[in-house]
Motif scaffolding. Structure first.
Motif, PDB file in Angstrom:
ATOM      1  N   ALA A   4     -12.612 -10.730  -8.562  1.00  0.00           N
ATOM      2  CA  ALA A   4     -11.808 -11.896  -8.181  1.00  0.00           C
ATOM      3  C   ALA A   4     -12.588 -12.805  -7.239  1.00  0.00           C
ATOM      4  O   ALA A   4     -13.465 -12.360  -6.500  1.00  0.00           O
ATOM      5  CB  ALA A   4     -10.527 -11.430  -7.503  1.00  0.00           C
ATOM      6  N   ARG A   5     -12.225 -14.094  -7.276  1.00  0.00           N
ATOM      7  CA  ARG A   5     -12.873 -15.060  -6.390  1.00  0.00           C
ATOM      8  C   ARG A   5     -12.554 -14.714  -4.940  1.00  0.00           C
ATOM      9  O   ARG A   5     -11.412 -14.414  -4.602  1.00  0.00           O
ATOM     10  CB  ARG A   5     -12.375 -16.473  -6.688  1.00  0.00           C
ATOM     11  N   PRO A   6     -13.551 -14.752  -4.064  1.00  0.00           N
ATOM     12  CA  PRO A   6     -13.294 -14.399  -2.663  1.00  0.00           C
ATOM     13  C   PRO A   6     -12.535 -15.507  -1.934  1.00  0.00           C
ATOM     14  O   PRO A   6     -12.649 -16.680  -2.271  1.00  0.00           O
ATOM     15  CB  PRO A   6     -14.693 -14.227  -2.077  1.00  0.00           C
ATOM     16  N   ILE A   7     -11.779 -15.110  -0.930  1.00  0.00           N
ATOM     17  CA  ILE A   7     -11.055 -16.055  -0.086  1.00  0.00           C
ATOM     18  C   ILE A   7     -11.669 -16.006   1.302  1.00  0.00           C
ATOM     19  O   ILE A   7     -11.815 -14.932   1.892  1.00  0.00           O
ATOM     20  CB  ILE A   7      -9.557 -15.699  -0.003  1.00  0.00           C
ATOM     21  N   VAL A   8     -12.025 -17.175   1.812  1.00  0.00           N
ATOM     22  CA  VAL A   8     -12.538 -17.295   3.170  1.00  0.00           C
ATOM     23  C   VAL A   8     -11.543 -18.152   3.942  1.00  0.00           C
ATOM     24  O   VAL A   8     -11.282 -19.299   3.574  1.00  0.00           O
ATOM     25  CB  VAL A   8     -13.945 -17.951   3.186  1.00  0.00           C
ATOM     26  N   ARG A  35       0.949 -12.020   2.645  1.00  0.00           N
ATOM     27  CA  ARG A  35       0.298 -10.707   2.723  1.00  0.00           C
ATOM     28  C   ARG A  35      -0.760 -10.553   1.638  1.00  0.00           C
ATOM     29  O   ARG A  35      -1.831  -9.993   1.872  1.00  0.00           O
ATOM     30  CB  ARG A  35       1.336  -9.594   2.599  1.00  0.00           C
ATOM     31  N   ILE A  36      -0.457 -11.041   0.442  1.00  0.00           N
ATOM     32  CA  ILE A  36      -1.425 -10.979  -0.657  1.00  0.00           C
ATOM     33  C   ILE A  36      -2.700 -11.720  -0.273  1.00  0.00           C
ATOM     34  O   ILE A  36      -3.809 -11.209  -0.436  1.00  0.00           O
ATOM     35  CB  ILE A  36      -0.819 -11.568  -1.953  1.00  0.00           C
ATOM     36  N   VAL A  37      -2.550 -12.929   0.258  1.00  0.00           N
ATOM     37  CA  VAL A  37      -3.721 -13.737   0.609  1.00  0.00           C
ATOM     38  C   VAL A  37      -4.497 -13.093   1.752  1.00  0.00           C
ATOM     39  O   VAL A  37      -5.733 -13.072   1.740  1.00  0.00           O
ATOM     40  CB  VAL A  37      -3.299 -15.178   0.968  1.00  0.00           C
ATOM     41  N   LEU A  38      -3.805 -12.540   2.744  1.00  0.00           N
ATOM     42  CA  LEU A  38      -4.503 -11.894   3.859  1.00  0.00           C
ATOM     43  C   LEU A  38      -5.300 -10.684   3.385  1.00  0.00           C
ATOM     44  O   LEU A  38      -6.440 -10.473   3.825  1.00  0.00           O
ATOM     45  CB  LEU A  38      -3.503 -11.494   4.942  1.00  0.00           C
ATOM     46  N   LEU A  39      -4.729  -9.894   2.502  1.00  0.00           N
ATOM     47  CA  LEU A  39      -5.464  -8.748   1.966  1.00  0.00           C
ATOM     48  C   LEU A  39      -6.646  -9.201   1.114  1.00  0.00           C
ATOM     49  O   LEU A  39      -7.722  -8.587   1.148  1.00  0.00           O
ATOM     50  CB  LEU A  39      -4.528  -7.847   1.159  1.00  0.00           C
ATOM     51  N   LYS A  47      -6.279  -5.214  -7.814  1.00  0.00           N
ATOM     52  CA  LYS A  47      -5.687  -3.908  -8.103  1.00  0.00           C
ATOM     53  C   LYS A  47      -5.356  -3.155  -6.824  1.00  0.00           C
ATOM     54  O   LYS A  47      -4.323  -2.488  -6.732  1.00  0.00           O
ATOM     55  CB  LYS A  47      -6.623  -3.073  -8.980  1.00  0.00           C
ATOM     56  N   GLU A  48      -6.222  -3.260  -5.824  1.00  0.00           N
ATOM     57  CA  GLU A  48      -5.967  -2.603  -4.535  1.00  0.00           C
ATOM     58  C   GLU A  48      -4.772  -3.236  -3.827  1.00  0.00           C
ATOM     59  O   GLU A  48      -3.926  -2.533  -3.258  1.00  0.00           O
ATOM     60  CB  GLU A  48      -7.195  -2.707  -3.634  1.00  0.00           C
ATOM     61  N   ILE A  49      -4.703  -4.571  -3.865  1.00  0.00           N
ATOM     62  CA  ILE A  49      -3.587  -5.291  -3.246  1.00  0.00           C
ATOM     63  C   ILE A  49      -2.286  -4.895  -3.932  1.00  0.00           C
ATOM     64  O   ILE A  49      -1.277  -4.628  -3.274  1.00  0.00           O
ATOM     65  CB  ILE A  49      -3.807  -6.817  -3.340  1.00  0.00           C
ATOM     66  N   ALA A  50      -2.316  -4.836  -5.257  1.00  0.00           N
ATOM     67  CA  ALA A  50      -1.123  -4.485  -6.020  1.00  0.00           C
ATOM     68  C   ALA A  50      -0.645  -3.082  -5.674  1.00  0.00           C
ATOM     69  O   ALA A  50       0.556  -2.852  -5.488  1.00  0.00           O
ATOM     70  CB  ALA A  50      -1.413  -4.593  -7.512  1.00  0.00           C
ATOM     71  N   ALA A  51      -1.557  -2.136  -5.567  1.00  0.00           N
ATOM     72  CA  ALA A  51      -1.182  -0.760  -5.246  1.00  0.00           C
ATOM     73  C   ALA A  51      -0.589  -0.678  -3.836  1.00  0.00           C
ATOM     74  O   ALA A  51       0.395   0.032  -3.613  1.00  0.00           O
ATOM     75  CB  ALA A  51      -2.403   0.146  -5.362  1.00  0.00           C
ATOM     76  N   THR A  56       2.404  -6.080  -9.241  1.00  0.00           N
ATOM     77  CA  THR A  56       1.429  -6.003 -10.335  1.00  0.00           C
ATOM     78  C   THR A  56       0.137  -6.700  -9.923  1.00  0.00           C
ATOM     79  O   THR A  56       0.139  -7.593  -9.064  1.00  0.00           O
ATOM     80  CB  THR A  56       1.970  -6.674 -11.608  1.00  0.00           C
ATOM     81  N   ALA A  57      -0.953  -6.297 -10.549  1.00  0.00           N
ATOM     82  CA  ALA A  57      -2.242  -6.934 -10.281  1.00  0.00           C
ATOM     83  C   ALA A  57      -2.225  -8.389 -10.734  1.00  0.00           C
ATOM     84  O   ALA A  57      -2.877  -9.252 -10.137  1.00  0.00           O
ATOM     85  CB  ALA A  57      -3.359  -6.165 -10.979  1.00  0.00           C
ATOM     86  N   HIS A  58      -1.461  -8.670 -11.783  1.00  0.00           N
ATOM     87  CA  HIS A  58      -1.348 -10.041 -12.275  1.00  0.00           C
ATOM     88  C   HIS A  58      -0.729 -10.949 -11.213  1.00  0.00           C
ATOM     89  O   HIS A  58      -1.159 -12.085 -11.012  1.00  0.00           O
ATOM     90  CB  HIS A  58      -0.499 -10.045 -13.551  1.00  0.00           C
ATOM     91  N   LYS A  59       0.283 -10.438 -10.536  1.00  0.00           N
ATOM     92  CA  LYS A  59       0.943 -11.212  -9.480  1.00  0.00           C
ATOM     93  C   LYS A  59      -0.017 -11.468  -8.319  1.00  0.00           C
ATOM     94  O   LYS A  59      -0.078 -12.576  -7.775  1.00  0.00           O
ATOM     95  CB  LYS A  59       2.186 -10.471  -8.990  1.00  0.00           C
TER      96      LYS A  59
END
Length: 112
Positions: A4-8, A35-39, A47-51, A56-59
């Motif tokens: 996935a593209r990294p977020i800075v 929370r998704i963006v912070l992780l 996949k790690e964020i989803a778990a 879902t990983a798609h979300k």
């Protein structure tokens, strides 16, 4: 394997997202998106964020992309949905509004 593209995050965005993620008065969906963006900014993959968040990983991928494309404002706006087709035509609604606001009914002083 796709990565996935990294977020800075700059300090202002990070502070705003952390505040949003801790909030108890904001809508749950906005807290979850923060929370998704912070992780993701911490270097986690979708996949790690989803778990971790039970989604879902798609979300996770969707909100990572929307943040990268639109910033914090991209998290606040949901995608448009079609909704139900109006049962009364727009022309009919316009006619009724015009009649009730600009005309007097016969044998009466006002519309009820």
């Amino acid at each position: 394997m796709r990565v996935a593209r990294p977020i800075v995050l700059n300090p202002e965005h990070k502070q705003a997202l952390e505040q949003c993620a801790r909030s108890r008065s904001l809508p749950v969906r906005l807290v979850e998106r923060a929370r998704i963006v912070l992780l993701a900014a911490a270097g986690r993959q979708d996949k790690e964020i989803a778990a971790e968040l039970g989604i879902t990983a798609h979300k996770a991928a969707r909100w990572r992309t929307r943040f990268l494309d639109g910033g914090i404002a991209g998290l606040e706006k949901d995608a448009p949905r079609p909704g139900r087709t109006p049962s009364i035509a727009a022309a009919k609604v316009k006619l009724v509004v015009r009649m009730t606001t600009q005309e007097e009914p016969a044998n009466a002083t006002h519309w009820s």
